[in-house]
Design an enzyme around this catalytic site. Sequence first.
Site, PDB file in Angstrom:
ATOM      1  N   HIS A 259       0.653  -1.405  -0.158  1.00  0.00           N
ATOM      2  CA  HIS A 259      -0.075   0.137   0.071  1.00  0.00           C
ATOM      3  C   HIS A 259       0.808   1.211  -0.049  1.00  0.00           C
ATOM      4  O   HIS A 259       1.764   1.307   0.517  1.00  0.00           O
ATOM      5  CB  HIS A 259      -0.960   0.234   1.242  1.00  0.00           C
ATOM      6  CG  HIS A 259      -1.974   0.954   1.042  1.00  0.00           C
ATOM      7  ND1 HIS A 259      -1.968   2.211   1.543  1.00  0.00           N
ATOM      8  CD2 HIS A 259      -3.307   0.741   0.671  1.00  0.00           C
ATOM      9  CE1 HIS A 259      -3.228   2.807   1.105  1.00  0.00           C
ATOM     10  NE2 HIS A 259      -4.012   2.002   0.751  1.00  0.00           N
ATOM     11  N   GLU A 317      -7.760  -5.276  -0.050  1.00  0.00           N
ATOM     12  CA  GLU A 317      -8.244  -5.852  -1.076  1.00  0.00           C
ATOM     13  C   GLU A 317      -8.374  -7.464  -0.719  1.00  0.00           C
ATOM     14  O   GLU A 317      -9.416  -8.271  -1.395  1.00  0.00           O
ATOM     15  CB  GLU A 317      -7.552  -5.514  -2.334  1.00  0.00           C
ATOM     16  CG  GLU A 317      -7.612  -4.244  -2.748  1.00  0.00           C
ATOM     17  CD  GLU A 317      -8.847  -3.664  -3.308  1.00  0.00           C
ATOM     18  OE1 GLU A 317      -9.920  -4.124  -2.614  1.00  0.00           O
ATOM     19  OE2 GLU A 317      -8.939  -2.773  -4.106  1.00  0.00           O
TER      20      GLU A 317
HETATM   21  N1  ACO Z   1       3.887  -7.703  -4.555  1.00  0.00           N
HETATM   22  C1  ACO Z   1       5.338  -7.669  -4.914  1.00  0.00           C
HETATM   23  N2  ACO Z   1       6.042  -6.642  -4.834  1.00  0.00           N
HETATM   24  C2  ACO Z   1       5.528  -5.467  -4.452  1.00  0.00           C
HETATM   25  C3  ACO Z   1       3.923  -5.472  -4.296  1.00  0.00           C
HETATM   26  C4  ACO Z   1       3.354  -6.478  -4.331  1.00  0.00           C
HETATM   27  N3  ACO Z   1       2.061  -6.606  -3.939  1.00  0.00           N
HETATM   28  N4  ACO Z   1       3.737  -4.268  -4.069  1.00  0.00           N
HETATM   29  C5  ACO Z   1       4.923  -3.463  -4.180  1.00  0.00           C
HETATM   30  N5  ACO Z   1       6.048  -4.105  -4.407  1.00  0.00           N
HETATM   31  C6  ACO Z   1       7.398  -3.639  -4.457  1.00  0.00           C
HETATM   32  C7  ACO Z   1       7.674  -3.130  -5.897  1.00  0.00           C
HETATM   33  O1  ACO Z   1       7.706  -3.693  -6.976  1.00  0.00           O
HETATM   34  C8  ACO Z   1       8.854  -2.134  -5.497  1.00  0.00           C
HETATM   35  O2  ACO Z   1       9.849  -3.014  -5.554  1.00  0.00           O
HETATM   36  P1  ACO Z   1      11.326  -2.268  -5.828  1.00  0.00           P
HETATM   37  O3  ACO Z   1      11.391  -1.316  -4.871  1.00  0.00           O
HETATM   38  O4  ACO Z   1      12.112  -3.508  -5.918  1.00  0.00           O
HETATM   39  O5  ACO Z   1      11.002  -1.574  -7.168  1.00  0.00           O
HETATM   40  C9  ACO Z   1       8.442  -1.623  -4.092  1.00  0.00           C
HETATM   41  O6  ACO Z   1       7.617  -2.999  -3.336  1.00  0.00           O
HETATM   42  C10 ACO Z   1       7.584  -0.272  -3.773  1.00  0.00           C
HETATM   43  O7  ACO Z   1       6.602  -0.506  -4.664  1.00  0.00           O
HETATM   44  P2  ACO Z   1       5.830   0.866  -5.459  1.00  0.00           P
HETATM   45  O8  ACO Z   1       5.130   0.397  -6.523  1.00  0.00           O
HETATM   46  O9  ACO Z   1       6.578   1.943  -5.166  1.00  0.00           O
HETATM   47  O10 ACO Z   1       4.788   1.100  -4.278  1.00  0.00           O
HETATM   48  P3  ACO Z   1       3.436   2.026  -4.504  1.00  0.00           P
HETATM   49  O11 ACO Z   1       3.271   2.637  -3.249  1.00  0.00           O
HETATM   50  O12 ACO Z   1       3.611   2.862  -5.675  1.00  0.00           O
HETATM   51  O13 ACO Z   1       2.191   1.005  -4.690  1.00  0.00           O
HETATM   52  C11 ACO Z   1       0.653  -0.405  -4.745  1.00  0.00           C
HETATM   53  C12 ACO Z   1       1.126   0.442  -3.725  1.00  0.00           C
HETATM   54  C13 ACO Z   1      -0.025  -0.130  -6.131  1.00  0.00           C
HETATM   55  C14 ACO Z   1      -0.822  -0.833  -3.872  1.00  0.00           C
HETATM   56  C15 ACO Z   1       1.269  -1.911  -4.745  1.00  0.00           C
HETATM   57  O14 ACO Z   1       1.609  -2.094  -3.449  1.00  0.00           O
HETATM   58  C16 ACO Z   1       0.851  -2.916  -5.364  1.00  0.00           C
HETATM   59  O15 ACO Z   1       0.823  -2.885  -6.879  1.00  0.00           O
HETATM   60  N6  ACO Z   1      -0.030  -3.974  -4.849  1.00  0.00           N
HETATM   61  C17 ACO Z   1      -0.698  -4.891  -5.639  1.00  0.00           C
HETATM   62  C18 ACO Z   1      -2.065  -4.483  -6.213  1.00  0.00           C
HETATM   63  C19 ACO Z   1      -2.919  -4.064  -5.092  1.00  0.00           C
HETATM   64  O16 ACO Z   1      -3.040  -4.946  -4.015  1.00  0.00           O
HETATM   65  N7  ACO Z   1      -3.728  -3.008  -5.075  1.00  0.00           N
HETATM   66  C20 ACO Z   1      -4.718  -2.710  -4.102  1.00  0.00           C
HETATM   67  C21 ACO Z   1      -4.227  -1.482  -3.358  1.00  0.00           C
HETATM   68  S1  ACO Z   1      -5.557  -1.183  -2.010  1.00  0.00           S
HETATM   69  C22 ACO Z   1      -6.637   0.118  -2.598  1.00  0.00           C
HETATM   70  O17 ACO Z   1      -6.437   0.988  -3.454  1.00  0.00           O
HETATM   71  C23 ACO Z   1      -8.002  -0.204  -2.038  1.00  0.00           C
END
Ligand code: ACO
Length: 380
Positions: A259, A317
């Site tokens: 998140h 989620e």
């Molecule tokens: N699985 C694996 N790796 C992840 C995940 C995940 N679910 N989420 C983040 N990461 C990793 C990224 O690859 C990144 O790695 P890196 O630093 O080696 O490149 C690091 O963690 C940081 O990720 P960001 O993309 O910078 O995090 P951001 O804050 O932009 O993303 C998000 C948040 C979009 C929710 C992300 O965690 C994600 O894509 N999760 C999966 C989708 C999901 O569950 N979405 C629902 C969100 S809740 C809502 O909106 C109601």
Amino acid sequence: MSTAYTPGLQGVVAARTRLSMVDGQRGELVIGGYPLEEIAERASFEELVFLLWNDHLPNAHELASFREQLAAAREMPAITRDVLEAAAAQKAPVIDALRMAAGTLSLAAPGESAIAGPTRDAVVCVAKFPTIVAAYWRMLREEGPVAPHHGLGHSANYLYMLFGERPSEARTRALDTYFNTVVDHGLNASTFTARVVISTASDVVSAVTAALGALKGPAHGGAPGPALDMVFEIGEASHAENHMRSILARGERLMGFGHRVYKVRDPRADMLSRAADRLFESDGDRRLFDLAREVERVAIRLLDEYKPGRNLRTNVEFFTALLLHGLGLPTDLFTPTFAVSRVGGWTAHCFEQLAANRLIRPESEYVGESARRWVPVERR
Ligand code: ACO
């Protein structure tokens, strides 16, 4: 004034709100002044929306009249039904059909006043979203829509219009808890979208329609379907580790984890996990719930291993998927059902923005060239 570029506006404060407070370090969520744990399992959805719109919980008289106002506004305009029929003929996804139909809500349904205004628009959007989603889902399955039941509350009526029978108290309570848990959540992408639109002195139907577009993507409201699919694909606990290792090894993400704001377990995941636990105890596939808990445990361990220091934890989620599945909703309805709740938050943010409006208009940093010379087309 800061002019530094902040990708994704992370950490930038772009609004002041009394609607919800998200503490991502402590894993706390306050809605309308009430900690999530205090209110989500007790209030009806109508009480929560009233709270967000009016900054106090309704007394018995206010609640009865608000319920009546929403119940009286549930019918769709004829044009909305036409749009849904056209969408169903092309088998458009439910969330797209809801977005197309939302734009028609500027028009009055039979017997409704055509007088526009923020309050009318907000009531209409909150009241009609369940009708639209339920009717469209039934159209896709070639079943006739079920007309709204005036005597049922918002959540019970949604289940009634989906399945054609009055839901039990337990199922209604579970859905109210879900709706209350996700109704508002700080300046998330869809809420920000709604505030940007209304800040131009546009209208609430436009703001809500735009917000739906922002909600759809898997980085926001589109994740619960894939999160549940993953649990189904895993099938049994002993396969969880290998399955998720191969996802992470391919550089893909585990849906339902991570998140932007929460760096600990999302408090909404706790709330919905409890609600799902209760629901699956009385009514549902207990094995699936236990499998999901095991998948969660393994996922957290693997995320710590593959992404050390990122603090990727369960988000809302993951348990949304489980709870809505327990209520008999197919994955296609997960994001639209999220919207049925979140429209309460979007409309509240529109009111709040309008009450102290300043056009939301940030700046961009130009990184292109600036001294190009015109070359006629035959010489390019
Ligand atoms: N699985 C694996 N790796 C992840 C995940 C995940 N679910 N989420 C983040 N990461 C990793 C990224 O690859 C990144 O790695 P890196 O630093 O080696 O490149 C690091 O963690 C940081 O990720 P960001 O993309 O910078 O995090 P951001 O804050 O932009 O993303 C998000 C948040 C979009 C929710 C992300 O965690 C994600 O894509 N999760 C999966 C989708 C999901 O569950 N979405 C629902 C969100 S809740 C809502 O909106 C109601």
